[in-house]
Design a protein around this motif. Sequence first.
Motif, PDB file in Angstrom:
ATOM      1  N   CYS A   1      50.382  37.817  10.202  1.00 23.79           N
ATOM      2  CA  CYS A   1      51.164  37.562  11.416  1.00 23.79           C
ATOM      3  C   CYS A   1      52.316  36.591  11.180  1.00 23.79           C
ATOM      4  CB  CYS A   1      50.270  37.012  12.532  1.00 23.79           C
ATOM      5  SG  CYS A   1      49.649  35.343  12.206  1.00 23.79           S
ATOM      6  N   GLY A   2      52.295  35.835  10.086  1.00 25.52           N
ATOM      7  CA  GLY A   2      53.344  34.858   9.848  1.00 25.52           C
ATOM      8  C   GLY A   2      53.187  33.657  10.757  1.00 25.52           C
ATOM      9  N   ARG A   3      54.304  33.060  11.172  1.00 29.44           N
ATOM     10  CA  ARG A   3      54.240  31.860  12.007  1.00 29.44           C
ATOM     11  C   ARG A   3      54.222  32.164  13.501  1.00 29.44           C
ATOM     12  NH1 ARG A   3      58.439  27.578   9.109  1.00 29.44           N
ATOM     13  NH2 ARG A   3      57.314  27.382   7.125  1.00 29.44           N
ATOM     14  N   ASP A   4      54.578  33.375  13.868  1.00 24.38           N
ATOM     15  CA  ASP A   4      54.661  33.720  15.286  1.00 24.38           C
ATOM     16  C   ASP A   4      53.312  34.231  15.794  1.00 24.38           C
ATOM     17  OD1 ASP A   4      54.876  35.895  13.650  1.00 24.38           O
ATOM     18  OD2 ASP A   4      56.213  37.010  14.970  1.00 24.38           O
ATOM     19  N   TYR A   5      52.294  33.393  15.694  1.00 21.19           N
ATOM     20  CA  TYR A   5      50.942  33.781  16.107  1.00 21.19           C
ATOM     21  C   TYR A   5      50.856  33.861  17.631  1.00 21.19           C
ATOM     22  CZ  TYR A   5      45.871  34.175  15.569  1.00 21.19           C
ATOM     23  OH  TYR A   5      44.571  34.636  15.552  1.00 21.19           O
ATOM     24  N   SER A   6      50.283  34.929  18.130  1.00 22.57           N
ATOM     25  CA  SER A   6      50.128  35.121  19.568  1.00 22.57           C
ATOM     26  C   SER A   6      48.754  35.706  19.854  1.00 22.57           C
ATOM     27  CB  SER A   6      51.217  36.068  20.105  1.00 22.57           C
ATOM     28  OG  SER A   6      50.909  36.495  21.424  1.00 22.57           O
TER      29      SER A   6
ATOM     30  N   LEU B   1      42.057  18.829  14.051  1.00 22.73           N
ATOM     31  CA  LEU B   1      42.400  19.473  12.784  1.00 22.73           C
ATOM     32  C   LEU B   1      41.333  19.260  11.722  1.00 22.73           C
ATOM     33  CD1 LEU B   1      46.207  18.622  12.585  1.00 22.73           C
ATOM     34  CD2 LEU B   1      45.190  20.878  12.979  1.00 22.73           C
ATOM     35  N   ALA B   2      40.535  18.187  11.852  1.00 25.15           N
ATOM     36  CA  ALA B   2      39.512  17.889  10.849  1.00 25.15           C
ATOM     37  C   ALA B   2      38.199  18.622  11.113  1.00 25.15           C
ATOM     38  CB  ALA B   2      39.255  16.383  10.803  1.00 25.15           C
TER      39      ALA B   2
ATOM     40  N   ILE C   1      52.999  24.478  13.683  1.00 24.43           N
ATOM     41  CA  ILE C   1      52.666  24.990  12.354  1.00 24.43           C
ATOM     42  C   ILE C   1      51.229  24.634  11.990  1.00 24.43           C
ATOM     43  CG2 ILE C   1      53.237  24.943   9.913  1.00 24.43           C
ATOM     44  CD1 ILE C   1      55.274  26.364  11.688  1.00 24.43           C
ATOM     45  N   GLN C   2      50.828  23.391  12.261  1.00 27.99           N
ATOM     46  CA  GLN C   2      49.454  22.984  11.980  1.00 27.99           C
ATOM     47  C   GLN C   2      48.477  23.761  12.840  1.00 27.99           C
ATOM     48  OE1 GLN C   2      49.658  18.692  12.595  1.00 27.99           O
ATOM     49  NE2 GLN C   2      49.700  18.367  10.378  1.00 27.99           N
ATOM     50  N   ARG C   3      48.873  24.049  14.071  1.00 27.20           N
ATOM     51  CA  ARG C   3      48.002  24.816  14.973  1.00 27.20           C
ATOM     52  C   ARG C   3      47.767  26.219  14.431  1.00 27.20           C
ATOM     53  NH1 ARG C   3      50.571  23.754  19.289  1.00 27.20           N
ATOM     54  NH2 ARG C   3      51.715  25.659  19.754  1.00 27.20           N
ATOM     55  N   VAL C   4      48.827  26.859  13.969  1.00 27.24           N
ATOM     56  CA  VAL C   4      48.694  28.208  13.418  1.00 27.24           C
ATOM     57  C   VAL C   4      47.833  28.192  12.162  1.00 27.24           C
ATOM     58  CG1 VAL C   4      49.951  30.119  12.362  1.00 27.24           C
ATOM     59  CG2 VAL C   4      50.844  29.040  14.427  1.00 27.24           C
ATOM     60  N   ARG C   5      48.024  27.197  11.315  1.00 28.10           N
ATOM     61  CA  ARG C   5      47.209  27.094  10.100  1.00 28.10           C
ATOM     62  C   ARG C   5      45.735  26.915  10.446  1.00 28.10           C
ATOM     63  NH1 ARG C   5      51.047  22.912   6.637  1.00 28.10           N
ATOM     64  NH2 ARG C   5      52.667  24.454   6.050  1.00 28.10           N
TER      65      ARG C   5
ATOM     66  N   ILE D   1      44.210  27.840  13.277  1.00 26.26           N
ATOM     67  CA  ILE D   1      43.712  29.090  13.868  1.00 26.26           C
ATOM     68  C   ILE D   1      43.431  30.109  12.780  1.00 26.26           C
ATOM     69  CG2 ILE D   1      44.350  31.059  15.309  1.00 26.26           C
ATOM     70  CD1 ILE D   1      46.003  29.092  17.014  1.00 26.26           C
ATOM     71  N   ARG D   2      44.360  30.215  11.823  1.00 31.61           N
ATOM     72  CA  ARG D   2      44.167  31.189  10.742  1.00 31.61           C
ATOM     73  C   ARG D   2      42.963  30.821   9.881  1.00 31.61           C
ATOM     74  NH1 ARG D   2      48.941  31.252   8.901  1.00 31.61           N
ATOM     75  NH2 ARG D   2      49.620  33.239   9.777  1.00 31.61           N
ATOM     76  N   ALA D   3      42.790  29.532   9.575  1.00 31.90           N
ATOM     77  CA  ALA D   3      41.658  29.101   8.750  1.00 31.90           C
ATOM     78  C   ALA D   3      40.332  29.385   9.453  1.00 31.90           C
ATOM     79  CB  ALA D   3      41.776  27.610   8.431  1.00 31.90           C
ATOM     80  N   VAL D   4      40.256  29.032  10.740  1.00 32.81           N
ATOM     81  CA  VAL D   4      39.026  29.270  11.501  1.00 32.81           C
ATOM     82  C   VAL D   4      38.772  30.772  11.632  1.00 32.81           C
ATOM     83  CG1 VAL D   4      37.914  29.013  13.752  1.00 32.81           C
ATOM     84  CG2 VAL D   4      39.185  27.099  12.761  1.00 32.81           C
ATOM     85  N   GLY D   5      39.815  31.512  11.950  1.00 35.97           N
ATOM     86  CA  GLY D   5      39.661  32.949  12.138  1.00 35.97           C
ATOM     87  C   GLY D   5      39.211  33.654  10.879  1.00 35.97           C
ATOM     88  N   LEU D   6      39.840  33.338   9.757  1.00 30.12           N
ATOM     89  CA  LEU D   6      39.486  33.997   8.502  1.00 30.12           C
ATOM     90  C   LEU D   6      38.089  33.594   8.046  1.00 30.12           C
ATOM     91  CD1 LEU D   6      42.867  33.779   6.549  1.00 30.12           C
ATOM     92  CD2 LEU D   6      41.881  35.753   7.732  1.00 30.12           C
ATOM     93  N   PHE D   7      37.746  32.318   8.230  1.00 28.58           N
ATOM     94  CA  PHE D   7      36.414  31.850   7.852  1.00 28.58           C
ATOM     95  C   PHE D   7      35.350  32.568   8.681  1.00 28.58           C
ATOM     96  CE2 PHE D   7      33.848  27.700   6.910  1.00 28.58           C
ATOM     97  CZ  PHE D   7      32.895  28.464   6.270  1.00 28.58           C
ATOM     98  N   HIS D   8      35.592  32.686   9.975  1.00 27.35           N
ATOM     99  CA  HIS D   8      34.621  33.351  10.838  1.00 27.35           C
ATOM    100  C   HIS D   8      34.520  34.832  10.507  1.00 27.35           C
ATOM    101  CE1 HIS D   8      33.188  35.364  14.547  1.00 27.35           C
ATOM    102  NE2 HIS D   8      32.357  34.340  14.578  1.00 27.35           N
ATOM    103  N   LEU D   9      35.653  35.485  10.275  1.00 24.47           N
ATOM    104  CA  LEU D   9      35.625  36.905   9.919  1.00 24.47           C
ATOM    105  C   LEU D   9      34.917  37.122   8.590  1.00 24.47           C
ATOM    106  CD1 LEU D   9      39.211  37.944  11.056  1.00 24.47           C
ATOM    107  CD2 LEU D   9      37.057  38.617  12.108  1.00 24.47           C
TER     108      LEU D   9
END
Length: 240
Positions: free
Chosen positions: A142-147, A204-205, A25-29, A31-39
């Motif tokens: 994508c929810g929690r099932d990030y791929s 994570l930090a 769950i932390q990994r998905v969060r 990835i989503r934070a980095v991805g959205l920030f970069h986009l």
Amino acid sequence: MLPYPPPLLPEPITVPGNVADGDYIQRVRFIRAVGLFHLATVLAIAGVVALFLKPSVMPYLAGSSPEAMVPVAFVSVLALSAARKAPLLPQLVILAIFLVSGSAALSFWIAAWHDSFPAFVEAVGVVAAVAYTALLAYNLFCGRDYSFGGEFVLSALAVVAAGVTVAFRYGLTVAETVTAIVTSIALITYWVYDLAMVIRRRTLAETPQAVVDLYRDLVNFVGFPVRILRMPRRKGRTAN
């Protein structure tokens, strides 16, 4: 202990306590934070480029020697790569220089190409926009099932559909259509693959540092084929 074949691609750099080895769950969060920030930074770049391309602004850009922005952008991304272990603030300053100079150079190239191939340039812009919109939509919904594989496939399908659509809309040739599609899929490939590698060498930090890595690794991506060619092929590794 039996030998087994070496990997097809160079093994990623890893650090202790990296995101990929942590809770799902932390990994998905992360990835989503980095991805959205970069986009979001990509969207900002698109906005700057659109501003530079305005008829009221372009003459000022043309009069400021935009060709000089190319070496500035190149040197700044090299400096960003060399500053991997530097404090975050200097990295962000270098990144800002790279983004401004790169946007100016990109604007100049787009204007020059648009004069000769207006339909093709506009079509590439539309397809690239669809590519990043598809990545953004996946990260948001994508929810929690990030791929990473699923993200790539769905985004690539969106690009192909967009490419075929703009081909009819702008009257592109087959070569122009293929170029627009391949270029956008290359952008997706870099983004998804590098994001998958970043989570192995960041904790994570280190969300801001991970976002910077997606730009910093442009240099590493250029040399990636060389790393593949230099991989040992004859001797298999040994399983412990």
